[in-house]
Scaffold this motif. Structure first.
Motif, PDB file in Angstrom:
ATOM      1  N   ASP A 235       3.936   4.205  -4.263  1.00  0.00           N
ATOM      2  CA  ASP A 235       3.178   5.193  -5.030  1.00  0.00           C
ATOM      3  C   ASP A 235       1.901   4.581  -5.594  1.00  0.00           C
ATOM      4  O   ASP A 235       0.848   5.234  -5.621  1.00  0.00           O
ATOM      5  CB  ASP A 235       4.039   5.758  -6.158  1.00  0.00           C
ATOM      6  N   VAL A 236       1.981   3.331  -6.054  1.00  0.00           N
ATOM      7  CA  VAL A 236       0.779   2.656  -6.548  1.00  0.00           C
ATOM      8  C   VAL A 236      -0.231   2.505  -5.416  1.00  0.00           C
ATOM      9  O   VAL A 236      -1.440   2.754  -5.598  1.00  0.00           O
ATOM     10  CB  VAL A 236       1.118   1.279  -7.151  1.00  0.00           C
ATOM     11  N   LEU A 237       0.253   2.122  -4.241  1.00  0.00           N
ATOM     12  CA  LEU A 237      -0.649   1.957  -3.099  1.00  0.00           C
ATOM     13  C   LEU A 237      -1.292   3.290  -2.716  1.00  0.00           C
ATOM     14  O   LEU A 237      -2.460   3.340  -2.329  1.00  0.00           O
ATOM     15  CB  LEU A 237       0.121   1.382  -1.902  1.00  0.00           C
ATOM     16  N   HIS A 238      -0.524   4.368  -2.847  1.00  0.00           N
ATOM     17  CA  HIS A 238      -1.070   5.690  -2.544  1.00  0.00           C
ATOM     18  C   HIS A 238      -2.170   6.080  -3.532  1.00  0.00           C
ATOM     19  O   HIS A 238      -3.195   6.653  -3.142  1.00  0.00           O
ATOM     20  CB  HIS A 238       0.049   6.732  -2.569  1.00  0.00           C
ATOM     21  N   LYS A 239      -1.984   5.758  -4.808  1.00  0.00           N
ATOM     22  CA  LYS A 239      -2.972   6.116  -5.839  1.00  0.00           C
ATOM     23  C   LYS A 239      -4.183   5.191  -5.813  1.00  0.00           C
ATOM     24  O   LYS A 239      -5.247   5.543  -6.322  1.00  0.00           O
ATOM     25  CB  LYS A 239      -2.318   6.094  -7.224  1.00  0.00           C
ATOM     26  N   ARG A 240      -4.026   3.986  -5.287  1.00  0.00           N
ATOM     27  CA  ARG A 240      -5.111   3.024  -5.095  1.00  0.00           C
ATOM     28  C   ARG A 240      -5.998   2.835  -6.339  1.00  0.00           C
ATOM     29  O   ARG A 240      -7.163   3.230  -6.351  1.00  0.00           O
ATOM     30  CB  ARG A 240      -5.992   3.417  -3.902  1.00  0.00           C
ATOM     31  N   PRO A 241      -5.467   2.212  -7.378  1.00  0.00           N
ATOM     32  CA  PRO A 241      -6.302   1.921  -8.563  1.00  0.00           C
ATOM     33  C   PRO A 241      -7.386   0.907  -8.217  1.00  0.00           C
ATOM     34  O   PRO A 241      -7.215   0.052  -7.347  1.00  0.00           O
ATOM     35  CB  PRO A 241      -5.299   1.334  -9.555  1.00  0.00           C
TER      36      PRO A 241
END
Length: 306
Positions: A235-241
């Motif tokens: 999910d973090v990779l999908h949101k790409r901060p």
């Protein structure tokens, strides 16, 4: 820390003030649950004034607030996690963030008990405090401005306003300067890594949201239903901060997390930030300094990518 150093310089005047008779106005201040300027979420039960008032702190950030207000000589006990400033380590302990020793607390006969959350003490101890006319004050800052407001309240409640008022004004000015500077630059999306195994973050925490907005940063989990959710790497990779904010003391652990995010998000080192965890996650005066450091690190990131 300049704030506490200034408070110590004021200690002689504070001691002299404590030795003077308490006026009726001061008594009214001490027995009022909260002044109009007190932050939201603060509650107190009235208690008769005493000379000098004796206080117990049940949270590390509250201990820091009371020291900043020049009220260290009024502190008779703290929680087990209160380790800053160093002098706090010498005070008796009456419990931790989850449990308090009610017998020990009541034996100390405080005039005020400062707590973070009601579940620290429970309904039975609250009833005992009320029966013995001990003030119960909740200090849970919801925004940066609440921190100097609680410093002022501590000064009013513990008769150290001569120290507390100028310190609170200094903190107010520091917050205002940070918000003035934050008008420049683009908003940066950030991920706050609180723990790695499992991976979890801070989401809907109003104080952290205020810190981030002051630095023109947007938490990628700001709309999550939980305050501190466990989340998946996918999910973090999908949101790409654009930036990952961490707070680790161990250099080896920090290096490992840098390599992890460089590998999985392709972030460069200047997009991986680290702050003092106690300063960043304890809502006391040091959080304002941590906010300044965060803003500066984000400004350096913007300069690198512009």
């Amino acid at each position: 820390m300049p704030i506490l150093a200034h408070a110590q310089e004021q200690s002689q005047r504070q001691t002299q003030a404590q030795s003077q008779p308490i006026t009726q106005a001061q008594q009214n201040t001490q027995t009022t649950p909260a002044s109009q300027s007190a932050p939201e979420g603060l509650q107190a039960t009235p208690t008769p004034a005493t000379i000098p008032p004796r206080a117990i702190s049940l949270a590390p950030h509250i201990t820091e607030i009371l020291f900043a207000a020049g009220a260290q000589d009024h502190l008779i006990a703290v929680d087990s996690s209160s380790d800053y400033p160093p002098a706090a380590k010498d005070l008796p302990r009456v419990g931790d963030a989850l449990r308090v020793n009610p017998e020990k607390l009541l034996e100390l006969k405080p005039d005020q008990v400062w707590v973070w959350q009601a579940n620290q003490i429970g309904p039975e101890l609250q009833r005992q405090l009320q029966q013995t006319h001990i003030s119960l004050i909740f200090a849970a800052p919801q925004k940066l401005d609440d921190i100097p407001a609680f410093v002022r309240l501590a000064g009013d409640s513990l008769d150290t306003s001569d120290v507390a008022v100028p310190i609170a004004e200094l903190l107010d000015n520091q917050i205002a300067a940070l918000r003035q500077n934050s008008r420049l630059g683009e908003t940066v999306s950030v991920f706050l890594e609180i723990g790695a195994e499992p991976l979890y973050t801070l989401a809907r925490d109003p104080l952290i949201q205020d810190v981030l907005s002051t630095c023109k940063a947007q938490n990628i989990y700001a709309r999550h239903a939980a305050v501190a959710p466990t989340i998946s790497l996918e999910d973090v990779l999908h949101k790409r901060p654009q930036v990952v904010i961490m707070a680790y003391r161990d250099p080896a652990q920090l290096r490992a997390r840098h390599l992890f995010w460089e590998k999985h998000l392709g972030l460069s080192p200047h997009a991986l930030l680290n702050l003092n965890p106690d300063a960043l996650y304890r809502p006391g005066p040091r959080l304002i300094e941590a906010t300044r450091e965060l803003c500066e690190q984000l400004d350096r990131y913007r300069a690198q990518v512009s």
